[in-house]
Enzyme design. Structure first.
Site, short mmCIF file in Angstrom:
data_model
loop_
_atom_site.label_atom_id
_atom_site.label_comp_id
_atom_site.label_asym_id
_atom_site.label_seq_id
_atom_site.Cartn_x
_atom_site.Cartn_y
_atom_site.Cartn_z
N ASN A 62 0.83 -1.21 0.00
CA ASN A 62 0.00 0.00 0.00
C ASN A 62 0.86 1.26 0.00
O ASN A 62 0.61 2.22 -0.73
CB ASN A 62 -0.91 0.03 1.23
CG ASN A 62 -2.01 -1.01 1.17
OD1 ASN A 62 -2.24 -1.63 0.14
ND2 ASN A 62 -2.68 -1.22 2.29
N GLY A 87 -3.81 5.08 6.59
CA GLY A 87 -2.52 5.36 7.20
C GLY A 87 -1.36 5.09 6.26
O GLY A 87 -0.38 5.85 6.23
N ASP A 88 -1.46 4.03 5.46
CA ASP A 88 -0.42 3.72 4.49
C ASP A 88 -0.34 4.79 3.41
O ASP A 88 0.74 5.17 2.96
CB ASP A 88 -0.69 2.36 3.84
CG ASP A 88 -0.86 1.25 4.86
OD1 ASP A 88 -0.20 1.31 5.92
OD2 ASP A 88 -1.66 0.33 4.61
#
Length: 355
Positions: A45, A277-278
């Site tokens: 990701n 978050g990635d």
């Protein structure tokens, strides 16, 4: 045109996502509203998010550089099984123009998998996630004991890693890169404590509230606005250069030797928070390297703001990689958000950095 290289060393997982009205009780069988399968893993990701954050979408333009005078190339290092799901992961990387030559195909072990439940209610889109590492366990400390092993002989301008692979392998990455003077961004997720002596090799530490609590040794309830500075100072004292705390709908907080600030989030309707978050990490990393190659003074506030925008766009679509935005989409979103409000992106005032 200058060329920059970012290497992501981390996990690759196939995601199985179930959309449900509520989390099932213990022992309860409960039907899902919908299901989707897609490529994921924090490493994959982040690699895709990093590349997309500095290149235009091929759907609207050629895959052109959107990073000013710097062409940023991204390489993925990891492990998959010799199976159809592993090849599916490779295809996903290559479709986003990530160099997959550093991904090993392991015999006798399957590609890692994640199972995610996304709660669809009027109040939230909370998720729960469990995973099996599968072939990701093949990455060991011995694989990263030399500078050449970090990126197959090409010295990267930045290494991104997370903790979804063997902890000792990550610690070896930090030590090898740090001793060679290579910048490292550590997204300490899932939460796990590294050796304190290794923090001096971390150029950027990115954590969420839970991870901040575990790494700092404080209670989760104490990770609040009153204690953000104290927590940040603790990591800076260990040697971390830049500390970033992601806060979901509340934006992000950062601190370094030049100052600290809370950057408010962009207001969007969340569909699935998986991978946000990635995506934040990828956009932040791309902006950092762009600034460094352009020889601009490091503006962490700008990097965090852009990362907030990328993360906001991600949660508007289901799946860990489906919603990862391209650079032109981030640019358009930020312009529209700013023009739509006299108080700042997302309609919320942003705190100015405190020197």
């Amino acid at each position: 045109m200058a060329t920059a290289n970012i290497t992501v060393i981390g996990s690759l997982l196939i995601e199985h996502i179930f959309f449900i009205d509520r989390m099932p009780d213990l022992g309860e069988s409960f039907p899902a509203n919908d299901y989707m399968k897609g490529p994921g893993g924090k490493g994959a990701n982040a690699a895709i998010a990093t590349y997309r954050a500095c290149h235009g979408s091929p759907a609207t333009t050629s895959v052109s550089n959107d990073g000013g005078e710097t062409d940023i190339k991204v390489r993925m290092v990891g492990a998959i099984g010799k199976d159809s799901e592993g090849e599916y992961m490779i295809e996903a990387l290559e479709q986003s123009h990530v160099d997959s030559s550093g991904v090993r195909r392991e015999t006798g072990i399957s590609t890692g998998k994640a199972f995610i439940m996304v709660e669809e209610t009027d109040e939230s889109r909370d998720n729960r996630l469990i995973y099996t590492l599968g072939a990701n366990v093949a990455l060991t400390p011995n694989d990263f004991s030399t500078v050449e092993s970090l990126s197959s002989g090409t010295r990267p301008d930045l290494i991104i890693s997370q903790l979804e692979i063997d902890l000792k392998a990550v610690e070896m990455i930090l030590e090898t890169a740090g001793n060679a003077g290579i910048k490292v961004l550590l997204n300490a997720a899932p939460a796990n404590s590294i050796l304190p002596a290794l923090y001096r090799y971390v150029t950027h530490l990115v954590v969420n509230e839970t991870e901040a609590a575990i790494l700092s040794g404080c209670d989760l309830a104490d990770v609040n606005h009153e204690n953000f500075e104290k927590i940040a100072r603790g990591f800076l004292d260990y040697g971390v250069e830049n500390f970033v705390l992601t806060l979901g709908e509340d934006g992000a907080y950062y601190a370094n030797a030049d100052g600290l600030a809370h950057v408010k989030a962009f207001t969007v309707e969340s569909v699935d928070p998986t991978g946000a978050g990635d995506t934040f990490v990828g956009a932040y990393a791309a902006e950092y390297v762009r600034q460094q190659k352009a020889e601009e003074p490091w503006d962490i506030h700008k990097a965090v703001t852009r990362a907030n925008a990328a993360g906001a766009l991600t949660v508007m679509k289901p799946g860990g990689q489906t919603g990862i935005p391209w650079a032109n989409e981030i640019n358009d979103f930020m312009v529209a958000a700013t023009c739509g409000s006299q108080t700042g992106p997302g309609g919320a005032l942003q705190d100015e950095p405190n020197e």
